[in-house]
Design a protein around this motif. Structure first.
Motif, mmCIF file in Angstrom:
data_model
loop_
_atom_site.group_PDB
_atom_site.id
_atom_site.type_symbol
_atom_site.label_atom_id
_atom_site.label_comp_id
_atom_site.label_asym_id
_atom_site.label_seq_id
_atom_site.Cartn_x
_atom_site.Cartn_y
_atom_site.Cartn_z
ATOM 1 N N LEU A 11 2.252 8.604 15.096
ATOM 2 C CA LEU A 11 1.084 9.013 14.318
ATOM 3 C C LEU A 11 0.299 10.085 15.058
ATOM 4 N N LEU A 12 0.181 9.935 16.357
ATOM 5 C CA LEU A 12 -0.524 10.929 17.160
ATOM 6 C C LEU A 12 0.175 12.283 17.067
ATOM 7 N N THR A 13 1.486 12.276 17.183
ATOM 8 C CA THR A 13 2.254 13.527 17.095
ATOM 9 C C THR A 13 2.071 14.177 15.728
ATOM 10 N N ARG A 14 2.112 13.383 14.657
ATOM 11 C CA ARG A 14 1.929 13.934 13.302
ATOM 12 C C ARG A 14 0.534 14.526 13.143
ATOM 13 N N ARG A 15 -0.473 13.879 13.712
ATOM 14 C CA ARG A 15 -1.842 14.406 13.605
ATOM 15 C C ARG A 15 -1.986 15.705 14.383
ATOM 16 N N HIS A 62 -5.628 14.285 22.368
ATOM 17 C CA HIS A 62 -4.367 14.753 22.945
ATOM 18 C C HIS A 62 -4.599 16.104 23.598
ATOM 19 N N GLN A 63 -3.939 16.362 24.722
ATOM 20 C CA GLN A 63 -4.170 17.608 25.449
ATOM 21 C C GLN A 63 -3.662 18.853 24.716
ATOM 22 N N LEU A 64 -2.769 18.685 23.761
ATOM 23 C CA LEU A 64 -2.243 19.828 23.013
ATOM 24 C C LEU A 64 -2.795 19.912 21.591
ATOM 25 N N SER A 65 -3.804 19.149 21.287
ATOM 26 C CA SER A 65 -4.301 19.102 19.913
ATOM 27 C C SER A 65 -5.231 20.274 19.610
ATOM 28 N N VAL A 66 -5.304 20.607 18.334
ATOM 29 C CA VAL A 66 -6.138 21.709 17.895
ATOM 30 C C VAL A 66 -7.632 21.380 18.064
ATOM 31 N N ASP A 67 -7.978 20.100 18.064
ATOM 32 C CA ASP A 67 -9.394 19.763 18.210
ATOM 33 C C ASP A 67 -9.924 20.153 19.581
ATOM 34 N N ARG A 68 -9.069 20.218 20.585
ATOM 35 C CA ARG A 68 -9.517 20.681 21.904
ATOM 36 C C ARG A 68 -9.906 22.150 21.848
#
Length: 150
Positions: A11-15, A62-68
């Motif tokens: 789920l984390l990867t999909r998000r 997540h360190q690679l997420s767009v929210d960062r």
């Protein structure tokens, strides 16, 4: 109903992927769609769904997420110390140099529309560029006298 403390890896990867896909879709919409002729219409669904993807991805941590990327603070624009008029960091550390321009714009407390064949004002709240340029030496002197360095 119990809420799991951590998201499952799938789920984390999909998000994370959904967030990046939404951001790419938003940017590509701005680059590819002729906004003058396309909106309003069905094409408006493109940025709508793209924004929905970013919002649904949410804050993942997540360190690679767009929210960062989207929640990052802007990088400070700092000049070398020799040219710095405002200290980098908090606004509380700013150096403020007050200028007294009233005597330059309205000598003897009388605001004239023309001084020395130069139009002073372009409207009720703005000086002309020519008159502003003519004040440069006086403004530079005030800055230098106050300790300001370019």
């Amino acid at each position: 109903m119990a809420v799991p403390a951590r998201l499952s890896r799938g789920l984390l990867t999909r998000r994370v992927v959904a967030g990046w896909a939404g951001l790419v879709a938003l940017v590509s919409c701005g680059m590819l769609v002729d906004v003058q002729g396309a909106f309003p219409g069905w094409i408006a669904l493109w940025p709508l769904f793209a924004a929905a993807l970013v919002l649904l991805a949410g804050s993942t941590g997540h360190q690679l997420s767009v929210d960062r990327l989207l929640s990052a603070r802007p990088a400070p624009r700092c000049l070398p110390a020799a040219r710095r008029s405002v200290r980098c960091g908090s606004p509380a550390g700013a150096v403020i140099v007050p200028l007294g321009l009233n005597s330059l714009v309205c000598p003897q407390q009388e605001c004239r529309p023309v001084v020395g064949k130069v139009m002073v004002f372009i409207d009720a709240g703005h000086t002309s560029g020519t008159y502003a340029a003519s004040m440069q030496e006086a403004v530079d002197k005030q800055l230098t006298d106050s300790g300001f360095r370019w």
